[in-house]
Scaffold this motif. Structure first.
Motif, PDB file in Angstrom:
ATOM      1  N   VAL A   1      25.434  14.412  -5.136  1.00 12.58           N
ATOM      2  CA  VAL A   1      24.684  13.240  -4.673  1.00 12.58           C
ATOM      3  C   VAL A   1      25.013  13.002  -3.196  1.00 12.58           C
ATOM      4  O   VAL A   1      26.060  13.434  -2.719  1.00 12.58           O
ATOM      5  CB  VAL A   1      25.041  11.971  -5.495  1.00 12.58           C
ATOM      6  N   PRO A   2      24.137  12.318  -2.488  1.00 13.31           N
ATOM      7  CA  PRO A   2      24.471  11.982  -1.095  1.00 13.31           C
ATOM      8  C   PRO A   2      25.585  10.930  -1.063  1.00 13.31           C
ATOM      9  O   PRO A   2      25.679  10.084  -1.946  1.00 13.31           O
ATOM     10  CB  PRO A   2      23.166  11.416  -0.530  1.00 13.31           C
ATOM     11  N   LYS A   3      26.417  11.001  -0.056  1.00 19.83           N
ATOM     12  CA  LYS A   3      27.525  10.054   0.080  1.00 19.83           C
ATOM     13  C   LYS A   3      27.004   8.617   0.154  1.00 19.83           C
ATOM     14  O   LYS A   3      27.644   7.689  -0.347  1.00 19.83           O
ATOM     15  CB  LYS A   3      28.354  10.397   1.323  1.00 19.83           C
ATOM     16  N   SER A   4      25.832   8.442   0.724  1.00 21.96           N
ATOM     17  CA  SER A   4      25.254   7.095   0.832  1.00 21.96           C
ATOM     18  C   SER A   4      25.012   6.470  -0.547  1.00 21.96           C
ATOM     19  O   SER A   4      25.101   5.248  -0.703  1.00 21.96           O
ATOM     20  CB  SER A   4      23.947   7.136   1.629  1.00 21.96           C
ATOM     21  N   LEU A   5      24.741   7.309  -1.559  1.00 20.03           N
ATOM     22  CA  LEU A   5      24.523   6.793  -2.907  1.00 20.03           C
ATOM     23  C   LEU A   5      25.831   6.247  -3.494  1.00 20.03           C
ATOM     24  O   LEU A   5      25.819   5.254  -4.222  1.00 20.03           O
ATOM     25  CB  LEU A   5      23.943   7.873  -3.837  1.00 20.03           C
ATOM     26  N   ILE A   6      26.944   6.879  -3.158  1.00 18.98           N
ATOM     27  CA  ILE A   6      28.241   6.357  -3.615  1.00 18.98           C
ATOM     28  C   ILE A   6      28.446   4.970  -3.025  1.00 18.98           C
ATOM     29  O   ILE A   6      28.815   4.027  -3.735  1.00 18.98           O
ATOM     30  CB  ILE A   6      29.400   7.298  -3.229  1.00 18.98           C
ATOM     31  N   TYR A   7      28.157   4.848  -1.722  1.00 20.73           N
ATOM     32  CA  TYR A   7      28.340   3.553  -1.068  1.00 20.73           C
ATOM     33  C   TYR A   7      27.295   2.524  -1.507  1.00 20.73           C
ATOM     34  O   TYR A   7      27.506   1.323  -1.356  1.00 20.73           O
ATOM     35  CB  TYR A   7      28.354   3.713   0.456  1.00 20.73           C
ATOM     36  N   TYR A   8      26.193   2.984  -2.057  1.00 21.98           N
ATOM     37  CA  TYR A   8      25.217   2.063  -2.639  1.00 21.98           C
ATOM     38  C   TYR A   8      25.826   1.372  -3.860  1.00 21.98           C
ATOM     39  O   TYR A   8      25.633   0.178  -4.078  1.00 21.98           O
ATOM     40  CB  TYR A   8      23.935   2.825  -3.028  1.00 21.98           C
ATOM     41  N   HIS A   9      26.580   2.144  -4.666  1.00 20.59           N
ATOM     42  CA  HIS A   9      27.171   1.626  -5.905  1.00 20.59           C
ATOM     43  C   HIS A   9      28.565   1.027  -5.705  1.00 20.59           C
ATOM     44  O   HIS A   9      28.968   0.135  -6.447  1.00 20.59           O
ATOM     45  CB  HIS A   9      27.257   2.729  -6.959  1.00 20.59           C
ATOM     46  N   PHE A  10      29.293   1.543  -4.739  1.00 20.08           N
ATOM     47  CA  PHE A  10      30.693   1.141  -4.545  1.00 20.08           C
ATOM     48  C   PHE A  10      30.938   0.864  -3.065  1.00 20.08           C
ATOM     49  O   PHE A  10      30.593   1.677  -2.223  1.00 20.08           O
ATOM     50  CB  PHE A  10      31.643   2.237  -5.044  1.00 20.08           C
ATOM     51  N   LYS A  11      31.600  -0.261  -2.776  1.00 17.22           N
ATOM     52  CA  LYS A  11      31.852  -0.644  -1.380  1.00 17.22           C
ATOM     53  C   LYS A  11      32.812   0.310  -0.680  1.00 17.22           C
ATOM     54  O   LYS A  11      32.724   0.511   0.524  1.00 17.22           O
ATOM     55  CB  LYS A  11      32.438  -2.054  -1.318  1.00 17.22           C
ATOM     56  N   SER A  12      33.739   0.862  -1.461  1.00 18.26           N
ATOM     57  CA  SER A  12      34.789   1.689  -0.880  1.00 18.26           C
ATOM     58  C   SER A  12      35.352   2.620  -1.954  1.00 18.26           C
ATOM     59  O   SER A  12      35.019   2.491  -3.137  1.00 18.26           O
ATOM     60  CB  SER A  12      35.916   0.804  -0.336  1.00 18.26           C
TER      61      SER A  12
END
Length: 192
Positions: free
Chosen positions: A37-48
């Protein structure tokens, strides 16, 4: 894939990497790459990354809480269900141990596993809703901690000593009954 399943995939990947490499040695880029997945999707779900770790631990503690509240099993049968849960969540057990052994704020992460037990014991103990500190000390150091360590070391112990997982589990449950079980027998006698 739906958003919730992508979020689940991210959490599953993070859990695997945190358990294998350690939280500090795992980067968000690596989690994204391994999850596809793109890293931006991780930050979409999790702040950090810390938020992601907390979500992984919360999911584990919530499932553990459900097992504790399931009243169908009692005694050693309930411990067997609990141990099976820990084995199925061996990665979380490793994360809990490794993160709790570090100096700093994450040191208390393992204590989160004690909270649901404290809650359920408080619900079941009408004459003493707040158990004393000695009780929780005993629960933590003779039940929770040894059980988590058991699942963390089970495979390597079997390999090192050349015994089967079944034999090791049988011997562990014997030791568990002699230590933690004896404590509960004592408490039962004293409370009569």
């Amino acid at each position: 894939m739906a958003r919730t399943s992508k979020k689940g995939l991210i959490m599953k990947t993070a859990k695997q990497l945190f358990a294998e490499k350690g939280y500090d040695a795992t980067g968000m880029e690596e989690i994204a790459s391994n999850a596809g997945v793109p890293k931006s999707l991780i930050y979409y779900h999790f702040k950090s990354k810390e938020d992601l770790l907390n979500a992984v631990i919360k999911e584990f503690v919530d499932e553990y809480n459900e097992i504790l509240h399931d009243s169908r099993a009692e005694g050693i049968e309930k411990i067997s269900v609990y141990m099976e849960f820990l084995k199925q969540n061996r990665d979380c057990a490793r994360i809990l141990m490794s993160e709790s052994l570090k100096n700093g704020s994450s040191q208390t992460i393992l204590y989160q596993v004690l909270a649901p037990l404290m809650e359920i014991d408080g619900e079941q103990s009408s004459d003493n809703p707040k158990m004393d500190h000695a009780h929780w000390l005993t629960e933590f150091f003779t039940s929770i901690l040894p059980s988590i360590l058991f699942v963390c070391y089970e495979e390597s112990w079997c390999d090192y000593f050349g015994i089967s997982a079944g034999q090791m589990e049988e011997e562990y449950f014997t030791a568990y009954r002699l230590t933690h079980g004896a404590y509960h027998e004592h408490i039962h006698k004293v409370s009569k």
